[in-house]
Write a protein that holds these residues in place. Sequence first.
Motif, PDB file in Angstrom:
ATOM      1  N   ASN A   6      36.448  20.266   6.577  1.00 55.37           N
ATOM      2  CA  ASN A   6      36.138  19.565   7.774  1.00 55.37           C
ATOM      3  C   ASN A   6      35.405  18.376   7.616  1.00 55.37           C
ATOM      4  OD1 ASN A   6      37.661  21.282   8.948  1.00 55.37           O
ATOM      5  ND2 ASN A   6      36.401  23.405  10.069  1.00 55.37           N
ATOM      6  N   ARG A   7      34.608  18.082   6.879  1.00 56.62           N
ATOM      7  CA  ARG A   7      34.337  17.033   7.073  1.00 56.62           C
ATOM      8  C   ARG A   7      34.886  16.122   6.002  1.00 56.62           C
ATOM      9  NH1 ARG A   7      29.549  19.762   4.536  1.00 56.62           N
ATOM     10  NH2 ARG A   7      27.602  20.501   5.455  1.00 56.62           N
ATOM     11  N   VAL A  48      27.847  22.265  20.699  1.00 58.34           N
ATOM     12  CA  VAL A  48      27.841  22.525  19.536  1.00 58.34           C
ATOM     13  C   VAL A  48      29.262  21.628  19.226  1.00 58.34           C
ATOM     14  CG1 VAL A  48      29.265  24.432  18.578  1.00 58.34           C
ATOM     15  CG2 VAL A  48      26.591  24.149  20.211  1.00 58.34           C
ATOM     16  N   GLY A  49      29.260  20.994  17.982  1.00 55.72           N
ATOM     17  CA  GLY A  49      29.993  20.212  17.766  1.00 55.72           C
ATOM     18  C   GLY A  49      30.006  18.921  18.520  1.00 55.72           C
ATOM     19  N   VAL A  50      29.529  18.223  18.571  1.00 52.97           N
ATOM     20  CA  VAL A  50      29.334  17.084  19.581  1.00 52.97           C
ATOM     21  C   VAL A  50      30.370  16.052  19.642  1.00 52.97           C
ATOM     22  CG1 VAL A  50      27.887  15.704  18.389  1.00 52.97           C
ATOM     23  CG2 VAL A  50      27.853  15.348  21.543  1.00 52.97           C
ATOM     24  N   GLY A  51      31.381  15.785  18.404  1.00 52.56           N
ATOM     25  CA  GLY A  51      31.808  14.838  18.212  1.00 52.56           C
ATOM     26  C   GLY A  51      31.819  13.776  18.502  1.00 52.56           C
ATOM     27  N   LEU A  70      28.948  18.773  12.321  1.00 54.71           N
ATOM     28  CA  LEU A  70      28.839  18.759  10.590  1.00 54.71           C
ATOM     29  C   LEU A  70      29.142  17.349   9.699  1.00 54.71           C
ATOM     30  CD1 LEU A  70      28.701  20.499   8.496  1.00 54.71           C
ATOM     31  CD2 LEU A  70      31.133  21.071   8.533  1.00 54.71           C
ATOM     32  N   SER A  71      29.318  16.322  10.902  1.00 58.10           N
ATOM     33  CA  SER A  71      30.379  15.619  10.087  1.00 58.10           C
ATOM     34  C   SER A  71      28.965  13.892  10.969  1.00 58.10           C
ATOM     35  CB  SER A  71      31.731  14.953  10.883  1.00 58.10           C
ATOM     36  OG  SER A  71      31.585  13.712  10.588  1.00 58.10           O
ATOM     37  N   SER A  72      28.397  13.606   9.552  1.00 57.55           N
ATOM     38  CA  SER A  72      27.453  12.908  10.203  1.00 57.55           C
ATOM     39  C   SER A  72      28.692  11.311  10.417  1.00 57.55           C
ATOM     40  CB  SER A  72      26.707  11.695   9.285  1.00 57.55           C
ATOM     41  OG  SER A  72      27.985  11.401   7.689  1.00 57.55           O
ATOM     42  N   GLU A  73      29.462  11.068   9.777  1.00 58.82           N
ATOM     43  CA  GLU A  73      30.310  10.127  10.581  1.00 58.82           C
ATOM     44  C   GLU A  73      31.161   9.913  12.147  1.00 58.82           C
ATOM     45  OE1 GLU A  73      30.904  10.229   6.520  1.00 58.82           O
ATOM     46  OE2 GLU A  73      31.278  11.664   7.946  1.00 58.82           O
TER      47      GLU A  73
END
Length: 203
Positions: A6-7, A48-51, A70-73
């Motif tokens: 996912n990352r 949660v999972g703000v995207g 989860l994703s820094s990008e």
Amino acid sequence: MNHETNRQIYRRWAPFYDWIMQNRWFGSARQSIVKRARLQPNEHLLLVGVGTGLDFAYIPEGVRVTGIDLSSEMLEQARKKVHHSTIRLQQMNAEALTFPDETFDAVFFNLVLSVTENPRQALTEGIRVLKGSGRILIFDKFRPSNKSLSRFSQMLNKITRKLGTDVNRSFETIARDLPIHVVGNEPSLFGGRYRIIELRKGI
């Protein structure tokens, strides 16, 4: 799907995610979620999972917002939309939230349970950090619980999983026996394939 996959997927998605997802259909669904939540000034909302932060535009003024992803990008894109000191962003796994029990008045799962590795664990964590009087709002795609998987759906899912989403997850399976009850469950986009669900603590 797993966390590392996912990352990698959302690292690639991040630069043009808004171009695909920022449209009137998904915007209308996000507005409906906020309306159902009846957020009040000084309440604390967890996204949660703000995207990339597409929900920010619909949150009422005065609501404290914590967004995790989860994703820094993806978070980097979300930071570009932060114009109020009441919004705080953190990199975090939805399945292992670091917040204390009963921290938030509301928890949103917008397009999250179909992408996280273990959606039941993510929902369990959302319940844990929700106050007793709080509410959980979900906007996502789920397969009808009363229908078996067609061969086409199974083949399609092999493709969509490579893009970072599972189109064949059942909400009823994810939520079975968890300490929540459904107070709203309505069809949304694409003939009801997407649904808006409101939950409260307790059975």
